[in-house]
Design a protein around this motif. Structure first.
Motif, short mmCIF file in Angstrom:
data_model
loop_
_atom_site.label_atom_id
_atom_site.label_comp_id
_atom_site.label_asym_id
_atom_site.label_seq_id
_atom_site.Cartn_x
_atom_site.Cartn_y
_atom_site.Cartn_z
N GLY A 191 10.18 11.69 17.21
CA GLY A 191 11.50 11.71 16.57
C GLY A 191 11.86 12.71 16.04
N TRP A 192 13.00 12.45 15.32
CA TRP A 192 13.63 13.50 14.58
C TRP A 192 13.76 13.02 13.02
CZ3 TRP A 192 14.58 18.57 15.76
CH2 TRP A 192 15.21 19.30 14.89
N ALA A 193 13.14 13.49 12.20
CA ALA A 193 13.22 13.22 10.65
C ALA A 193 12.74 13.98 9.75
CB ALA A 193 12.34 11.76 10.60
N ASP A 194 12.90 13.74 8.46
CA ASP A 194 12.46 14.69 7.49
C ASP A 194 10.88 15.18 7.57
OD1 ASP A 194 11.44 15.32 4.57
OD2 ASP A 194 13.37 15.00 4.21
N LYS A 195 10.56 16.36 7.27
CA LYS A 195 9.36 17.06 7.40
C LYS A 195 8.52 16.26 6.67
CE LYS A 195 6.74 21.15 6.60
NZ LYS A 195 6.87 22.51 6.19
N LYS A 196 8.69 15.60 5.34
CA LYS A 196 7.78 14.68 4.66
C LYS A 196 7.47 13.84 5.22
CE LYS A 196 9.59 16.62 0.21
NZ LYS A 196 10.22 16.28 -1.01
N LEU A 197 8.18 13.04 6.13
CA LEU A 197 7.71 11.62 6.75
C LEU A 197 6.60 12.23 7.89
CD1 LEU A 197 7.82 8.73 7.78
CD2 LEU A 197 9.88 9.61 9.20
N TRP A 198 6.92 13.35 8.41
CA TRP A 198 5.95 13.83 9.65
C TRP A 198 4.88 14.09 8.70
CZ3 TRP A 198 7.47 11.75 13.61
CH2 TRP A 198 8.73 12.01 14.12
N GLU A 199 4.51 14.49 7.61
CA GLU A 199 3.64 14.86 6.97
C GLU A 199 2.71 13.74 6.60
OE1 GLU A 199 4.85 17.48 3.80
OE2 GLU A 199 5.09 19.27 5.25
N TRP A 200 3.54 12.71 6.24
CA TRP A 200 2.91 11.37 5.40
C TRP A 200 1.97 10.67 6.76
CZ3 TRP A 200 3.00 6.14 6.52
CH2 TRP A 200 2.49 5.41 5.40
N GLY A 258 0.88 -1.25 0.01
CA GLY A 258 0.00 0.02 0.15
C GLY A 258 0.96 1.14 -0.09
N PRO A 259 0.21 2.34 -0.13
CA PRO A 259 0.93 3.62 0.22
C PRO A 259 2.21 3.57 1.40
CG PRO A 259 -1.39 4.34 0.29
CD PRO A 259 -1.22 2.63 0.54
N TRP A 260 3.18 4.04 0.97
CA TRP A 260 4.57 3.75 1.69
C TRP A 260 5.41 5.05 1.90
CZ3 TRP A 260 8.97 5.20 -0.92
CH2 TRP A 260 8.65 5.34 -2.41
N ALA A 261 6.16 5.26 2.68
CA ALA A 261 7.19 6.24 3.03
C ALA A 261 8.43 5.63 3.43
CB ALA A 261 6.82 7.22 4.27
N HIS A 262 9.56 5.98 2.93
CA HIS A 262 10.80 5.52 3.17
C HIS A 262 11.88 6.53 3.18
CE1 HIS A 262 14.04 2.64 2.83
NE2 HIS A 262 14.57 3.28 1.75
N LEU A 303 14.16 6.63 6.06
CA LEU A 303 15.32 6.21 7.01
C LEU A 303 15.86 4.92 6.10
CD1 LEU A 303 13.31 6.47 10.24
CD2 LEU A 303 15.18 7.90 9.43
N GLU A 304 17.04 4.84 6.32
CA GLU A 304 17.89 3.73 5.56
C GLU A 304 17.16 2.42 5.31
OE1 GLU A 304 20.95 2.46 3.48
OE2 GLU A 304 20.84 4.36 4.01
N SER A 305 16.97 1.68 6.54
CA SER A 305 16.47 0.37 6.47
C SER A 305 14.95 0.39 7.14
CB SER A 305 17.33 -0.57 7.31
OG SER A 305 18.47 -0.60 6.48
N THR A 306 14.33 1.47 6.97
CA THR A 306 12.93 1.36 7.77
C THR A 306 11.76 2.29 6.79
OG1 THR A 306 14.04 2.14 9.90
CG2 THR A 306 11.78 2.65 9.79
N TRP A 307 10.63 1.29 6.61
CA TRP A 307 9.69 1.98 5.89
C TRP A 307 8.35 1.99 6.66
CZ3 TRP A 307 9.64 1.49 0.18
CH2 TRP A 307 10.81 1.23 -0.53
N PHE A 308 7.49 3.05 6.32
CA PHE A 308 6.29 3.07 6.91
C PHE A 308 5.31 2.46 5.67
CE2 PHE A 308 8.82 5.78 9.50
CZ PHE A 308 8.24 5.50 10.86
N VAL A 309 4.23 1.84 5.97
CA VAL A 309 3.23 1.33 4.95
C VAL A 309 1.79 1.41 5.42
CG1 VAL A 309 2.52 -0.55 3.54
CG2 VAL A 309 5.08 -0.21 4.01
N GLU A 310 0.94 2.02 4.72
CA GLU A 310 -0.41 2.08 5.07
C GLU A 310 -1.10 0.91 4.39
OE1 GLU A 310 -4.11 5.26 5.45
OE2 GLU A 310 -2.79 5.21 3.64
N THR A 311 -1.79 -0.01 5.19
CA THR A 311 -2.14 -1.35 4.35
C THR A 311 -3.42 -1.83 5.34
OG1 THR A 311 -1.48 -3.47 3.73
CG2 THR A 311 -0.42 -2.76 5.77
N ASN A 312 -4.00 -2.86 4.49
CA ASN A 312 -5.09 -3.61 5.19
C ASN A 312 -4.51 -4.97 5.43
OD1 ASN A 312 -7.33 -1.99 4.94
ND2 ASN A 312 -7.50 -2.12 2.97
N PHE A 313 -3.09 -5.31 5.05
CA PHE A 313 -2.60 -6.52 5.36
C PHE A 313 -2.07 -6.43 6.85
CE2 PHE A 313 -1.30 -6.11 0.96
CZ PHE A 313 -1.41 -7.46 0.45
N THR A 314 -2.42 -7.75 7.43
CA THR A 314 -2.18 -8.01 8.82
C THR A 314 -0.52 -8.00 8.94
OG1 THR A 314 -2.07 -10.44 8.93
CG2 THR A 314 -3.99 -9.25 9.26
#
Length: 87
Positions: free
Chosen positions: A73-82, A28-32, A34-45
């Motif tokens: 935390g402390w990260a790119d502004k785009k991550l916080w918006e996402w 699903g929609p994702w944000a990446h 941080l090097e080895s970290t992803w955020f994903v909005e999903t219906n999957f468990t």
């Protein structure tokens, strides 16, 4: 829908990150941001995500999945918006 955090360590030199990236993006929609970290909005468990990730990772790789309910935390502004739009 939930936002999952997926983080990993690929322990073999020369890993094929493209298969991993394609698999994560398929959830699903994702944000990446941080090097080895992803955020994903999903219906999957988390279990479904785990099983799918296992098909593209080696047995000596490690990963962690959790549901994001609160964050700081402390990260790119785009991550916080996402995150703000989804959590």
């Amino acid at each position: 829908m939930a936002v999952l955090l997926i983080t990993y360590d690929l322990n073999k030199p020369g890993q094929n990150y493209e298969k991993l990236y394609e698999t994560i993006k398929s959830f699903g929609p994702w944000a990446h941001y941080l090097e080895s970290t992803w955020f994903v909005e999903t219906n999957f468990t988390k279990t479904q995500v785990r099983e799918k990730l296992k098909t593209v990772l080696d047995k000596n790789d490690h990963f962690f999945i959790c549901t994001v309910k609160d964050y700081d935390g402390w990260a790119d502004k785009k991550l916080w918006e996402w995150l703000k739009k989804r959590v």
